[in-house]
Scaffold this active site. Structure first.
Site, PDB file in Angstrom:
ATOM      1  CB  CYS A 215      -1.162  -0.138   1.311  1.00  0.00           C
ATOM      2  SG  CYS A 215      -0.149   0.119   2.750  1.00  0.00           S
TER       3      CYS A 215
ATOM      4  CB  CYS B 281       3.187   0.029   3.347  1.00  0.00           C
ATOM      5  SG  CYS B 281       1.680  -0.777   4.062  1.00  0.00           S
TER       6      CYS B 281
ATOM      7  CG  ASP C  39       3.385  20.290 -39.304  1.00  0.00           C
ATOM      8  OD1 ASP C  39       3.483  21.538 -39.796  1.00  0.00           O
ATOM      9  OD2 ASP C  39       4.067  19.243 -39.520  1.00  0.00           O
TER      10      ASP C  39
END
Length: 695
Positions: free
Chosen positions: A22, A25, A398
């Site tokens: 996690c 953690c 372009d």
């Protein structure tokens, strides 16, 4: 990491991590590594499971800092081994089995007997030992993350005698972490699949001998040998052989590309049907696929605006939850409520208030979207650009090489003389002696479509600057060039010019023989791409070109563009982009000639960037293949990702608010709290994984 800039590059080491479950953690692990003697700084990348360590630290020292989570540290270029399921989750399975025994003991001996509580307590210890270890360390350092809150809740439940609740909460939390870890692994799978694309070894020829060596030991100038069906290990140039190359891993192109002597090839692509000898042009760390992997990993770590907001919100959210939990536990008993009841409710508030789902809601979506884009040949350079594409309402293109093929092609021929063969022969003879781009396009047409025509013998050939060319054929002067070169210009020529085509005439002083109309033709996909963009909600599409107004106007009509700007110099394109309200416009070009305009736009998109270092470095988004169809896909992916992020934040906060409302009637239990937290985390992760299916 500001201090890193003052250190030698050799003092930084990057490792891969196994076992990070996690985001909280990861932060705890990072803080622990920073406290190792000899470490000056550390940075854990949760989304890519990596850590940068500045200073001196052994792998065992770093693993010791992550022992609370049983984190394994692997060298960067080593693929982590997956633990078997039963070994990875043995403690969770044992703890779950003990809870079952606890239920059985409860039925056999009743609630008053000590044995069920002993078994529940043992289950909580077995399943939550790493949780308690991390939580208690955090408590001593006043770090209030998810594990800290869970530890307080479980210990509190045990103190008030709710041993069964404590055990079940520990198991459900462990299951929640396992699901989150699995889901994040799934989200990271796009990058891991990219890492597996390029072989670790290659067969090379040195000093006349063939040998297999690690790619790190291959030098620029070495010759690698690639059999049919093998992956190419290094970027290089073909020096012998011919084959079809599947370049999907780099460019996202579905069709193989034909490659022969002098053509460039990329590491990680598949040689399909020929034997190739390739001269290596880049080191392993500098190959296109290596740069893509590195940039995608960096992009996943770059915080998007939504993620930055969540990070700031979470800093206030967690202390607020602790304050609410304390209030729920203490205030009602002061007015006559039962301490055991309201302390239990307060503990449930701590559990449901865990910020895990909220913290992971945005990064899991960004990781998934950027990884999916990379697999499809689109390099998005960060979460901020992923979000910005989704908000864009205007796109400027372009013209040359982006909306068009990039080279002029013959579109029409018209004869003014009945002697067609004579006209073609004269034109072919003259154009064969010219290096002008229009002459080259005409000769390509002649060689492809008029192969039976023999070029006339031309004497006294002369190039007339700005007008055309002339030469003597059979004693007669023949001209080829601009209509301005001729006195009487037929109406057919004017109609071609109105259609945006360049017209070249061929004839003598007395007779006009033929007209050739040429144009830099639109890509076959350009019109459909513009339509798709409009359908996706792009309100305005511009074409910026240095061509004259007639050509620009004709392309606007053909491609259904909103507007065109013609006769522009590079600085004019830059000023146009800057002049847009709030600069809210994306610009797509070749990544080199249009660099100023690309840099000034909200999102700069480089076209056909495979192997182009400058485009990879400067663009916000790079379409690796020369395929304009990737643009609507990118916009669609970004819009979907934005929607998922908003949904995830709403899910994460909404579910917790609903659970917290259960405190009012006293219905919130630890079971409901952990299910709410686990459900929210699982929901936001699974929702983000839907982005893997967008193509």
């Amino acid at each position: 990491m500001e201090r890193r800039n003052n250190l030698m590059p050799s003092e930084q080491q990057t490792y891969r991590l196994n076992g990070i479950s996690c985001a909280n953690c990861a932060q705890t692990f990072e803080n622990n590594v920073k406290e190792i003697n000899g470490v000056q700084d550390a940075n854990v990348h949760f989304t890519t499971s990596k850590i940068d360590v500045v200073g001196k630290a052994s792998i065992s020292d770093i693993e010791k800092a992550g022992s609370f989570e049983n984190i394994k540290v692997i060298r960067e270029n080593t693929e982590p081994e997956k633990e078997p399921f039963l070994i990875r989750y043995d403690k969770v399975l044992l703890a779950s089995l003990l809870v079952v025994f606890g239920f059985i003991a409860n039925i056999m001996f009743g609630n008053a007997h000590y044995l069920p509580n002993v078994i529940y307590g043992l289950s909580a210890v077995v399943g939550g030992l790493s949780l308690f270890k991390a939580g208690l360390i955090n408590l001593t350092k006043l770090r209030f993350d998810m594990k800290t809150l869970m530890t307080i809740a479980v210990i509190g439940a045990a103190i008030i005698g709710e041993w069964r609740e404590a055990a079940v909460v520990v198991i459900l939390f462990a299951i929640s972490e396992a699901l989150e870890s699995y889901s994040m692994d799934k989200a990271r799978s796009s990058i891991r699949s990219l890492m597996k694309i390029s072989p670790n070894t290659a067969r090379i020829r040195r000093n006349g001998n063939e040998q297999t060596v690690a790619i790190e030991d291959i030098a620029i100038g070495d010759t690698i040998l690639v059999r049919p069906g093998e992956r190419i290990a290094m970027d290089g140039t073909i020096i012998d052989g011919y084959s079809s190359i599947n370049q999907a891993s780099i460019t996202g192109e579905s069709m193989p590309a034909e490659k022969t002597h002098g053509d460039n090839v990329f590491a990680g692509t598949i040689n399909q049907d020929g034997f190739l000898e390739i001269e290596v042009t880049k080191k392993a760390k500098d190959t296109t696929i290596a740069k893509i992997i590195h940039m995608v990993e960096e992009a996943q770590e770059e915080r998007a605006p939504a993620q930055a907001f969540i990070d700031k919100f979470a800093a206030y959210y967690t202390p607020a939850i602790i304050a609410i939990a304390a209030s729920v536990a203490v205030i009602p008993p002061l007015f006559g409520g039962l301490w055991s009841t309201w302390v239990y409710q307060g503990l449930a508030v701590l559990v449901v208030g865990c910020p895990c789902a909220l913290v992971v809601s945005t990064p899991v979506a960004i990781v998934t979207a950027i990884g999916n884009a990379a697999r499809n040949g689109v390099l998005i350079k960060g979460g901020i650009h992923l979000e910005q594409i989704g908000t864009i309402k205007k796109i400027a293109f372009d013209k040359t090489g982006t909306l068009t093929q990039g080279t002029p092609q013959v579109t029409d021929i018209h004869f003014f003389s009945d002697e067609h063969s004579k006209a073609l022969s004269c034109l072919k003879g003259l154009e064969a002696r010219s290096n002008h781009p229009l002459a080259k396009a005409t000769m390509t047409y002649m060689n492809d479509e008029q192969q039976d025509i023999t070029a006339a013998d031309v004497q006294s050939f002369t190039a007339l600057h700005g007008k055309g060319i002339q030469g003597e054929i059979n004693g007669e002067t023949v001209f080829a060039g601009s209509p301005d070169f001729f006195k009487n210009v037929p109406n057919e020529v004017r109609s071609y010019q109105k259609a945006g085509k360049t017209v070249m005439l061929c004839g003598t002083d007395d007779e006009l023989l033929m007209a050739v109309a040429l144009r830099d033709e639109p890509r076959t996909e350009s019109k459909s791409v513009i339509q798709k963009l409009h359908n996706l909600g792009i309100k305005q599409t511009y074409m910026l070109t240095g061509d004259h107004a007639q050509t620009a106007s004709a392309l606007k009509y053909d491609l259904k563009l909103t507007d065109v700007k013609s006769g522009l110099l590079p600085e004019d394109k830059l000023n146009f982009v800057k002049g847009q309200e709030n600069g809210n416009i994306a610009m797509i070009g070749d990544g080199i000639n249009d660099t100023p305009a690309l840099a000034a736009s909200k999102v700069g998109i480089a076209m056909g960037s495979a192997g182009t270092d400058s485009a990879l470095e400067t663009a916000d988004v790079a379409l690796m293949g020369d395929d304009l169809n990737k643009l609507p896909y990118t916009v669609k992916l970004s819009r979907k990702a934005l929607g998922v992020i908003k949904q995830n934040i709403s899910f994460a906060i909404g579910i917790k608010i609903l659970a917290l409302l259960l405190v009012i009637p006293g219905w919130l239990t630890l079971w409901i709290a952990i299910f709410a937290d686990m459900g929210a985390t699982l929901l936001v992760t699974l929702n983000a994984l839907r982005l893997l299916k967008i193509s």
